[in-house]
Design a protein around this motif. Structure first.
Motif, PDB file in Angstrom:
ATOM      1  N   TRP A   1       0.837  -1.210   0.000  1.00 23.31           N
ATOM      2  CA  TRP A   1       0.000   0.000   0.000  1.00 23.31           C
ATOM      3  C   TRP A   1       0.870   1.258   0.000  1.00 23.31           C
ATOM      4  O   TRP A   1       0.531   2.263  -0.615  1.00 23.31           O
ATOM      5  CB  TRP A   1      -0.915   0.009   1.220  1.00 23.31           C
ATOM      6  CG  TRP A   1      -2.038  -0.980   1.126  1.00 23.31           C
ATOM      7  CD1 TRP A   1      -2.550  -1.551  -0.003  1.00 23.31           C
ATOM      8  CD2 TRP A   1      -2.801  -1.504   2.216  1.00 23.31           C
ATOM      9  NE1 TRP A   1      -3.581  -2.406   0.307  1.00 23.31           N
ATOM     10  CE2 TRP A   1      -3.756  -2.392   1.669  1.00 23.31           C
ATOM     11  CE3 TRP A   1      -2.767  -1.320   3.595  1.00 23.31           C
ATOM     12  CZ2 TRP A   1      -4.666  -3.092   2.459  1.00 23.31           C
ATOM     13  CZ3 TRP A   1      -3.685  -2.015   4.376  1.00 23.31           C
ATOM     14  CH2 TRP A   1      -4.622  -2.886   3.813  1.00 23.31           C
ATOM     15  N   ASN A   2       1.987   1.200   0.709  1.00 24.77           N
ATOM     16  CA  ASN A   2       2.887   2.350   0.795  1.00 24.77           C
ATOM     17  C   ASN A   2       3.746   2.529  -0.454  1.00 24.77           C
ATOM     18  O   ASN A   2       4.328   3.599  -0.651  1.00 24.77           O
ATOM     19  CB  ASN A   2       3.811   2.214   2.008  1.00 24.77           C
ATOM     20  CG  ASN A   2       3.098   2.472   3.320  1.00 24.77           C
ATOM     21  OD1 ASN A   2       2.079   3.135   3.356  1.00 24.77           O
ATOM     22  ND2 ASN A   2       3.631   1.928   4.397  1.00 24.77           N
ATOM     23  N   CYS A   3       3.844   1.496  -1.268  1.00 22.67           N
ATOM     24  CA  CYS A   3       4.741   1.525  -2.423  1.00 22.67           C
ATOM     25  C   CYS A   3       4.033   2.189  -3.609  1.00 22.67           C
ATOM     26  O   CYS A   3       3.490   1.503  -4.482  1.00 22.67           O
ATOM     27  CB  CYS A   3       5.186   0.107  -2.786  1.00 22.67           C
ATOM     28  SG  CYS A   3       6.360   0.037  -4.145  1.00 22.67           S
ATOM     29  N   VAL A   4       4.054   3.504  -3.640  1.00 24.57           N
ATOM     30  CA  VAL A   4       3.364   4.238  -4.703  1.00 24.57           C
ATOM     31  C   VAL A   4       4.299   4.617  -5.846  1.00 24.57           C
ATOM     32  O   VAL A   4       3.844   5.104  -6.883  1.00 24.57           O
ATOM     33  CB  VAL A   4       2.698   5.506  -4.140  1.00 24.57           C
ATOM     34  CG1 VAL A   4       1.623   5.141  -3.141  1.00 24.57           C
ATOM     35  CG2 VAL A   4       3.739   6.439  -3.505  1.00 24.57           C
ATOM     36  N   ASN A   5       5.595   4.397  -5.667  1.00 26.60           N
ATOM     37  CA  ASN A   5       6.560   4.811  -6.683  1.00 26.60           C
ATOM     38  C   ASN A   5       7.035   3.675  -7.576  1.00 26.60           C
ATOM     39  O   ASN A   5       7.907   3.885  -8.427  1.00 26.60           O
ATOM     40  CB  ASN A   5       7.773   5.462  -6.016  1.00 26.60           C
ATOM     41  CG  ASN A   5       7.393   6.717  -5.250  1.00 26.60           C
ATOM     42  OD1 ASN A   5       6.491   7.435  -5.654  1.00 26.60           O
ATOM     43  ND2 ASN A   5       8.058   6.961  -4.133  1.00 26.60           N
ATOM     44  N   ASP A   6       6.495   2.470  -7.382  1.00 30.61           N
ATOM     45  CA  ASP A   6       6.964   1.319  -8.155  1.00 30.61           C
ATOM     46  C   ASP A   6       5.831   0.303  -8.240  1.00 30.61           C
ATOM     47  O   ASP A   6       5.683  -0.567  -7.384  1.00 30.61           O
ATOM     48  CB  ASP A   6       8.192   0.708  -7.473  1.00 30.61           C
ATOM     49  CG  ASP A   6       8.879  -0.355  -8.309  1.00 30.61           C
ATOM     50  OD1 ASP A   6       8.216  -0.943  -9.189  1.00 30.61           O
ATOM     51  OD2 ASP A   6      10.074  -0.605  -8.085  1.00 30.61           O
TER      52      ASP A   6
END
Length: 279
Positions: free
Chosen positions: A47-52
């Motif tokens: 959920w926190n991985c918005v850049n990949d």
């Protein structure tokens, strides 16, 4: 969005229920190295991985499978604990499970300790989180091995063998994702370590011990540019602390910043620019 399918990922069969073993199994339901901890760790990382979005998909895939594993472990535990509903002696031995929980599963480990979010390792730094995940899978694999050693029930052994095997599958996937970042394994974050002192192995445990232990030498002192340094207490120079003089920027990040971001990622244009610049 989650959708539950009324079918276990692995069909659980128990020939001879064992209440004590069922209690041991709770370690993989609500314990520090259990399936719920893994499911929450990978899912929240995702959920926190918005850049990949590629590695986000990996984290969500495996996080979702871990929830399926939790369901399998829960089924196995319930089959072993079903005697608690009718066996007063067993209920007296474990009232937390028998009375408070009705002989079913709850978010406790094998010692009755409540599950806690403190079990989760989430940093928001992709390579660091992937290393944590690899270690988590390794710990879970060892727990399953030890559980297998304490049962003779064929159905239970097969279920645990399935779960144990999938830990290695996930280790492979996380390792491949980490390698695909093409980073130096000692490149972490955005600030470089201070040269000199970073390569000093401090010999801080010296002398002869009461169990026959002595100063030993190994590749951990000389590999990757390391060299041993003796403490001032033994006439050595100690660590080169005078080398520290502010921060050193420009850590090598490999392809860590080159992933395709989500539509909601902050500073999307800047991130795409960085990715294009690094090719």
């Amino acid at each position: 969005m989650y959708h539950h399918v009324k079918k276990l990922m692995y069909t659980v069969k128990v020939d001879t229920p064992n209440i004590r073993f069922g209690n041991m199994l709770l370690e993989q339901f609500g314990g520090a190295n259990g399936e719920l901890a893994a499911a929450m760790q990978y899912t929240i990382q995702g959920w926190n991985c918005v850049n990949d979005i590629a590695r986000r998909d990996l984290l969500m895939d495996i996080g979702t499978e871990e929830l399926s594993h939790l369901e399998v472990v829960g089924a196995l535990i319930r089959m072993h604990l079903k005697g608690l509903k009718t066996d007063s002696e067993a209920a007296e031995a474990d009232p937390l499970v028998a009375i408070a929980g009705g002989g079913g599963v709850a978010l406790f480990d094998s010692m009755g300790n409540a599950w806690t979010a403190d079990y989760l390792k989430v940093t928001g730094e992709m390579d660091v989180d992937l290393r944590s995940n690899i270690a988590a899978e390794a710990r879970a694999k060892i727990v399953y091995e030890r559980l297998i050693e304490h049962t003779d029930d064929p159905g239970s052994i097969d279920t645990l063998q399935f779960l144990m095997t999938r830990e290695i599958t996930h280790m492979k996937a996380f390792s491949a994702a980490l390698e695909s970042l093409e980073k130096n394994p000692f490149s972490v974050g955005r600030l470089r370590p201070t040269p000199g002192i970073v390569d000093e192995y401090f010999n801080g445990s010296t002398g002869t011990g009461s169990e026959g232990d002595i100063d030993m030498h190994g590749p951990w002192q000389t590999s990757f540019g390391l060299h041993p340094v003796e403490s001032q207490l033994h006439g050595g120079p100690g660590l080169s602390v005078d080398d520290i003089n502010g921060v050193v920027r420009g850590e090598d990040r490999g392809k860590q910043d080159a992933g395709k971001p989500t539509s909601s990622a902050p500073y999307k244009e800047e991130l795409i620019g960085v990715a294009e610049a690094k090719g």
